[in-house]
Motif scaffolding. Structure first.
Motif, PDB file in Angstrom:
ATOM      1  N   LEU A 183       0.825  -1.212   0.000  1.00 17.11           N
ATOM      2  CA  LEU A 183       0.000   0.000   0.000  1.00 17.11           C
ATOM      3  C   LEU A 183       0.857   1.259   0.000  1.00 17.11           C
ATOM      4  O   LEU A 183       0.521   2.249  -0.648  1.00 17.11           O
ATOM      5  CB  LEU A 183      -0.929  -0.008   1.216  1.00 17.11           C
ATOM      6  CG  LEU A 183      -1.896   1.180   1.340  1.00 17.11           C
ATOM      7  CD1 LEU A 183      -2.811   1.270   0.125  1.00 17.11           C
ATOM      8  CD2 LEU A 183      -2.728   1.067   2.613  1.00 17.11           C
ATOM      9  N   ASP A 184       2.001   1.199   0.721  1.00 20.39           N
ATOM     10  CA  ASP A 184       2.821   2.424   0.788  1.00 20.39           C
ATOM     11  C   ASP A 184       3.647   2.671  -0.469  1.00 20.39           C
ATOM     12  O   ASP A 184       4.448   3.593  -0.523  1.00 20.39           O
ATOM     13  CB  ASP A 184       3.704   2.433   2.038  1.00 20.39           C
ATOM     14  CG  ASP A 184       4.680   1.270   2.095  1.00 20.39           C
ATOM     15  OD1 ASP A 184       4.748   0.508   1.102  1.00 20.39           O
ATOM     16  OD2 ASP A 184       5.371   1.121   3.123  1.00 20.39           O
ATOM     17  N   ASN A 185       3.449   1.846  -1.533  1.00 17.25           N
ATOM     18  CA  ASN A 185       4.046   2.160  -2.837  1.00 17.25           C
ATOM     19  C   ASN A 185       3.263   3.257  -3.554  1.00 17.25           C
ATOM     20  O   ASN A 185       3.735   3.821  -4.535  1.00 17.25           O
ATOM     21  CB  ASN A 185       4.103   0.921  -3.724  1.00 17.25           C
ATOM     22  CG  ASN A 185       5.146  -0.084  -3.260  1.00 17.25           C
ATOM     23  OD1 ASN A 185       4.837  -1.241  -3.007  1.00 17.25           O
ATOM     24  ND2 ASN A 185       6.396   0.354  -3.126  1.00 17.25           N
ATOM     25  N   TRP A 186       2.040   3.545  -3.091  1.00 16.50           N
ATOM     26  CA  TRP A 186       1.250   4.650  -3.635  1.00 16.50           C
ATOM     27  C   TRP A 186       1.388   5.858  -2.704  1.00 16.50           C
ATOM     28  O   TRP A 186       1.712   5.696  -1.509  1.00 16.50           O
ATOM     29  CB  TRP A 186      -0.231   4.266  -3.716  1.00 16.50           C
ATOM     30  CG  TRP A 186      -0.587   3.387  -4.866  1.00 16.50           C
ATOM     31  CD1 TRP A 186      -1.100   3.770  -6.074  1.00 16.50           C
ATOM     32  CD2 TRP A 186      -0.481   1.953  -4.937  1.00 16.50           C
ATOM     33  NE1 TRP A 186      -1.301   2.665  -6.884  1.00 16.50           N
ATOM     34  CE2 TRP A 186      -0.928   1.542  -6.209  1.00 16.50           C
ATOM     35  CE3 TRP A 186      -0.024   0.976  -4.048  1.00 16.50           C
ATOM     36  CZ2 TRP A 186      -0.944   0.209  -6.608  1.00 16.50           C
ATOM     37  CZ3 TRP A 186      -0.039  -0.357  -4.446  1.00 16.50           C
ATOM     38  CH2 TRP A 186      -0.496  -0.732  -5.708  1.00 16.50           C
ATOM     39  N   LEU A 187       1.124   7.033  -3.211  1.00 20.98           N
ATOM     40  CA  LEU A 187       1.056   8.202  -2.343  1.00 20.98           C
ATOM     41  C   LEU A 187      -0.127   8.005  -1.394  1.00 20.98           C
ATOM     42  O   LEU A 187      -1.169   7.470  -1.800  1.00 20.98           O
ATOM     43  CB  LEU A 187       0.858   9.474  -3.160  1.00 20.98           C
ATOM     44  CG  LEU A 187       1.969   9.827  -4.158  1.00 20.98           C
ATOM     45  CD1 LEU A 187       1.563  11.039  -4.993  1.00 20.98           C
ATOM     46  CD2 LEU A 187       3.282  10.092  -3.444  1.00 20.98           C
ATOM     47  N   PRO A 188      -0.014   8.439  -0.136  1.00 18.20           N
ATOM     48  CA  PRO A 188      -1.124   8.248   0.793  1.00 18.20           C
ATOM     49  C   PRO A 188      -2.354   9.056   0.391  1.00 18.20           C
ATOM     50  O   PRO A 188      -2.233  10.152  -0.147  1.00 18.20           O
ATOM     51  CB  PRO A 188      -0.565   8.725   2.131  1.00 18.20           C
ATOM     52  CG  PRO A 188       0.604   9.590   1.795  1.00 18.20           C
ATOM     53  CD  PRO A 188       1.151   9.075   0.506  1.00 18.20           C
ATOM     54  N   THR A 189      -3.527   8.483   0.663  1.00 18.02           N
ATOM     55  CA  THR A 189      -4.797   9.148   0.315  1.00 18.02           C
ATOM     56  C   THR A 189      -5.684   9.378   1.533  1.00 18.02           C
ATOM     57  O   THR A 189      -6.707  10.059   1.427  1.00 18.02           O
ATOM     58  CB  THR A 189      -5.585   8.310  -0.706  1.00 18.02           C
ATOM     59  OG1 THR A 189      -5.976   7.073  -0.105  1.00 18.02           O
ATOM     60  CG2 THR A 189      -4.771   8.025  -1.960  1.00 18.02           C
ATOM     61  N   THR A 190      -5.316   8.802   2.668  1.00 21.33           N
ATOM     62  CA  THR A 190      -6.106   8.942   3.892  1.00 21.33           C
ATOM     63  C   THR A 190      -5.185   9.247   5.066  1.00 21.33           C
ATOM     64  O   THR A 190      -3.962   9.038   5.002  1.00 21.33           O
ATOM     65  CB  THR A 190      -6.875   7.640   4.220  1.00 21.33           C
ATOM     66  OG1 THR A 190      -5.903   6.606   4.504  1.00 21.33           O
ATOM     67  CG2 THR A 190      -7.766   7.213   3.069  1.00 21.33           C
ATOM     68  N   LYS A 191      -5.774   9.678   6.171  1.00 22.87           N
ATOM     69  CA  LYS A 191      -4.993   9.960   7.379  1.00 22.87           C
ATOM     70  C   LYS A 191      -4.313   8.691   7.880  1.00 22.87           C
ATOM     71  O   LYS A 191      -3.154   8.716   8.323  1.00 22.87           O
ATOM     72  CB  LYS A 191      -5.903  10.550   8.461  1.00 22.87           C
ATOM     73  CG  LYS A 191      -5.134  11.112   9.646  1.00 22.87           C
ATOM     74  CD  LYS A 191      -6.030  11.860  10.605  1.00 22.87           C
ATOM     75  CE  LYS A 191      -5.186  12.472  11.737  1.00 22.87           C
ATOM     76  NZ  LYS A 191      -6.029  13.164  12.727  1.00 22.87           N
ATOM     77  N   LYS A 192      -5.023   7.577   7.788  1.00 28.19           N
ATOM     78  CA  LYS A 192      -4.476   6.292   8.220  1.00 28.19           C
ATOM     79  C   LYS A 192      -3.220   5.927   7.421  1.00 28.19           C
ATOM     80  O   LYS A 192      -2.221   5.455   7.975  1.00 28.19           O
ATOM     81  CB  LYS A 192      -5.544   5.215   8.062  1.00 28.19           C
ATOM     82  CG  LYS A 192      -5.188   3.885   8.678  1.00 28.19           C
ATOM     83  CD  LYS A 192      -6.367   2.923   8.561  1.00 28.19           C
ATOM     84  CE  LYS A 192      -5.996   1.553   9.142  1.00 28.19           C
ATOM     85  NZ  LYS A 192      -7.118   0.595   9.026  1.00 28.19           N
ATOM     86  N   GLU A 193      -3.271   6.167   6.097  1.00 30.97           N
ATOM     87  CA  GLU A 193      -2.121   5.866   5.233  1.00 30.97           C
ATOM     88  C   GLU A 193      -0.954   6.805   5.533  1.00 30.97           C
ATOM     89  O   GLU A 193       0.217   6.403   5.446  1.00 30.97           O
ATOM     90  CB  GLU A 193      -2.530   5.955   3.760  1.00 30.97           C
ATOM     91  CG  GLU A 193      -3.451   4.827   3.306  1.00 30.97           C
ATOM     92  CD  GLU A 193      -4.039   5.071   1.917  1.00 30.97           C
ATOM     93  OE1 GLU A 193      -3.396   5.759   1.111  1.00 30.97           O
ATOM     94  OE2 GLU A 193      -5.151   4.582   1.664  1.00 30.97           O
TER      95      GLU A 193
END
Length: 616
Positions: A6-16
């Motif tokens: 999941l962390d290969n994408w830019l974060p989209t949420t506060k959780k990420e």
């Protein structure tokens, strides 16, 4: 096969964001599109560029602009600025047909769900951000903002609108391809310069309370003057188009109300190293995992394709590419292209077939002026209309080398060319015989090995006067290309189709022109399917002719079909072979006194002819 976390994408949420251990963000991007981490999606590109600059970046795709604005609040305040993109398309083209009917789907949204972005997100998103966080700078980008940077005609409101910064309270607008200006902005901010003092970055636009013109600035007629006089709007456009396509452009100033919109000149075309650096960023090339199980059609269309260059020197009157990317070609290196192709071959559902190795025009890779000093002084919007420039080195050899290198990869069964091909570049007779030979070799290679059953080309019309207004070559060249296409097909035992694109209701086009188009395409045994009604989009020559009634370069009056009835009357000629169109077309042709065309289309006395022998 490459696997991603999941962390290969830019974060989209506060959780990420928290999962990365971050307690702040430098930049938060808001996009009208779903988040696809791919170099064909602008918000992903800017996010990756900022990340490469060492910044902490998050992206909020398709935020809910209704209700309590929770999507605009969920990540808090960025340290540097907010970025806003309407998406990869102008939102109004995305939402409405040429007849202004609301579309029932959105190709840039999971499962094509409509209604996931507002009209004009560039304005709506920015107003919300400024309402919530008035002191945080907002940087506006994307094609929607880029092409609305100065006074422009809006087809959907049917009125002349001011440059978008007069409506969107953004602090800075980046036009064109944004990597170089966004990097320069970050460099300045890192050096400690306050955001509100940054005014001179190339390829940016800002709104000033007062701006004194310098000697080499171009001062346009004000927005208010253009509202009163369409001829002034036409005169403005010539300056705007020329400065968008120059090596050494001038700054442009335009008053709107009591303020001044300032457009800084564009950056020079990207070097090979610069464009490689953008495409070589660590994209997953996939939609964010939050969309698992859903289909994003815009991604499906390009996921097995590779963009090998930017820019287009065709200068077509109805096209926005040169206004956004410029006419000078920026090409990637062979190594960068092959690296991306290899990444595609590692995708789990790749079956060995590349859907496209192309660009804005498929066959302009590495093409440029023989003497670039001549190019540096040139302000023509097209290098091939009305004639091919003698200074143009239209060498197809580097492109052939790319095709062969890609096809040599063991994982590639076939590479197709899905982008539009400029056959005028292939048919032109150059003074340098090696260019003629390369064009001939390319043509045969393209038709014999890189067509996925159907090759799309865009003659756009059959009548020379209309084509002249479009900045397109004579239709006779299409006839020449079709003969070559058919010959190569016979030679290699292939049964491929040539699919021509046509436009109705383009400025300069009459019903009589459309009737002639129907007769000519019938004689070639085409039953047309790739057709469209001209849709005026901001910042094109054709749109200025449509709105003002003048040609911006000659200032001569140009006829244009404007009403819904006039546009439908032209469009029906595409479908002369349909029984429901016959009666209306016959009545129109009788009024014109063109019984000769009735006979050519329908036989004597309007009787029916057999359908065309070949379906195209």
């Amino acid at each position: 096969m490459k696997t991603f976390k999941l962390d290969n994408w830019l974060p989209t949420t506060k959780k990420e964001v928290e999962a990365r251990g971050w307690d702040y963000l430098d930049v938060i991007l808001f996009s009208g599109d779903a988040y696809v981490d791919h170099p064909s999606f602008g918000a992903a590109v800017i996010g990756r560029v900022l990340e490469a600059e060492g910044l902490r970046v998050a992206i909020v795709p398709q935020p809910d602009w209704r209700g309590d604005y929770r999507d605009f609040k969920k990540l808090g305040v960025p340290r540097l600025f907010f970025g806003v993109s309407a998406g990869a398309m102008d939102s109004m083209i995305n939402h409405y047909t040429a007849n202004k009917r609301l579309r029932s789907d959105d190709a840039y949204t999971p499962d094509q769900r409509p209604g996931m972005r507002p009209d004009y997100p560039s304005i709506v998103y920015t107003k919300i951000l400024k309402e919530l966080y008035p002191d945080v700078p907002v940087v506006l980008g994307s094609i929607e903002a880029s092409l609305r940077r100065l006074t422009h005609y809006d087809y959907w409101q049917d009125k002349l609108l001011p440059g978008i910064l007069a409506s969107s309270p953004a602090d800075l607008l980046i036009y064109g391809m944004g990597e170089k200006p966004i990097k320069e902005l970050v460099r300045r901010l890192k050096s400690g310069i306050p955001f509100n003092e940054i005014k001179d970055i190339r390829q940016t636009v800002y709104l000033a309370d007062k701006e004194d013109a310098k000697d080499d600035d171009i001062v346009l007629f004000s927005h208010e003057e253009c509202l009163k006089d369409k001829l002034k709007q036409a005169k403005n456009f010539r300056h705007i188009e020329e400065e968008s396509n120059k090596y050494n452009a001038s700054r442009i100033l335009q008053k709107v109300g009591k303020q001044v919109i300032v457009v800084n000149p564009p950056f020079p075309p990207m070097t090979e190293a610069e464009i490689d650096a953008s495409y070589d960023l660590p994209y997953t090339r996939l939609p964010h995992p939050k969309y698992k199980g859903k289909v994003i059609p815009a991604f499906e269309m390009i996921k097995f394709s590779v963009n090998i260059h930017r820019g287009c020197f065709g200068g077509c009157a109805f096209c926005t590419i040169s206004a956004h990317q410029g006419k000078f070609i920026a090409s990637r290196s062979k190594e960068s292209i092959l690296k991306e192709v290899k990444a595609i071959t590692e995708m789990p559902d790749f079956k060995g077939y590349l859907s496209d190795l192309g660009g804005p025009s498929a066959n302009m890779y590495r093409m440029k002026g023989k003497d670039e000093r001549i190019c540096a002084k040139c302000k023509k919007p097209s290098c091939i209309s009305p004639v091919v420039c003698k200074n143009l080195s239209a060498d197809h050899t580097p492109l052939l080398d790319i095709y062969k290198a890609v096809d040599r990869l063991p994982e590639i069964k076939k590479s197709f060319i899905g982008s539009g091909v400029r056959y005028d570049l292939l048919l032109h007779r150059y003074a340098d015989e090696s260019l003629n030979k390369a064009a001939q070799t390319y043509t045969e290679e393209l038709i014999a090995r890189h067509v996925s059953g159907r090759l799309k080309v865009a003659p756009e019309h059959t009548q020379d006067e209309v084509l002249k207004q479009m900045r397109k070559p004579s239709f006779s060249q299409f006839g020449q290309f079709k003969k070559i296409f058919d010959k190569v097909n016979r030679q290699y035992g292939l049964n491929q189709q040539l699919i021509p694109y046509f436009i109705s209701s383009h400025p300069g086009c009459t019903e009589a022109d459309m009737a002639e188009l129907a007769v000519i395409t019938k004689s070639l045994h085409f039953q047309l399917e790739q057709v469209q009604d001209f849709t005026p989009t901001p910042m094109t020559l054709a749109t200025e002719m449509y709105y003002t009634g003048y040609h911006p370069y000659t200032l001569e009056k140009v006829y244009t079909a404007r009403s819904k009835e006039q546009k439908l009357a032209q469009r029906q000629f595409f479908f002369w072979y349909k029984p429901e169109s016959r009666r209306q077309i016959m009545q129109v042709l009788q009024k014109m006194g063109r019984k000769d065309l009735i006979e050519k289309l329908f036989g004597r006395n309007g009787g029916t002819n057999p359908a065309p022998r070949k379906r195209r």
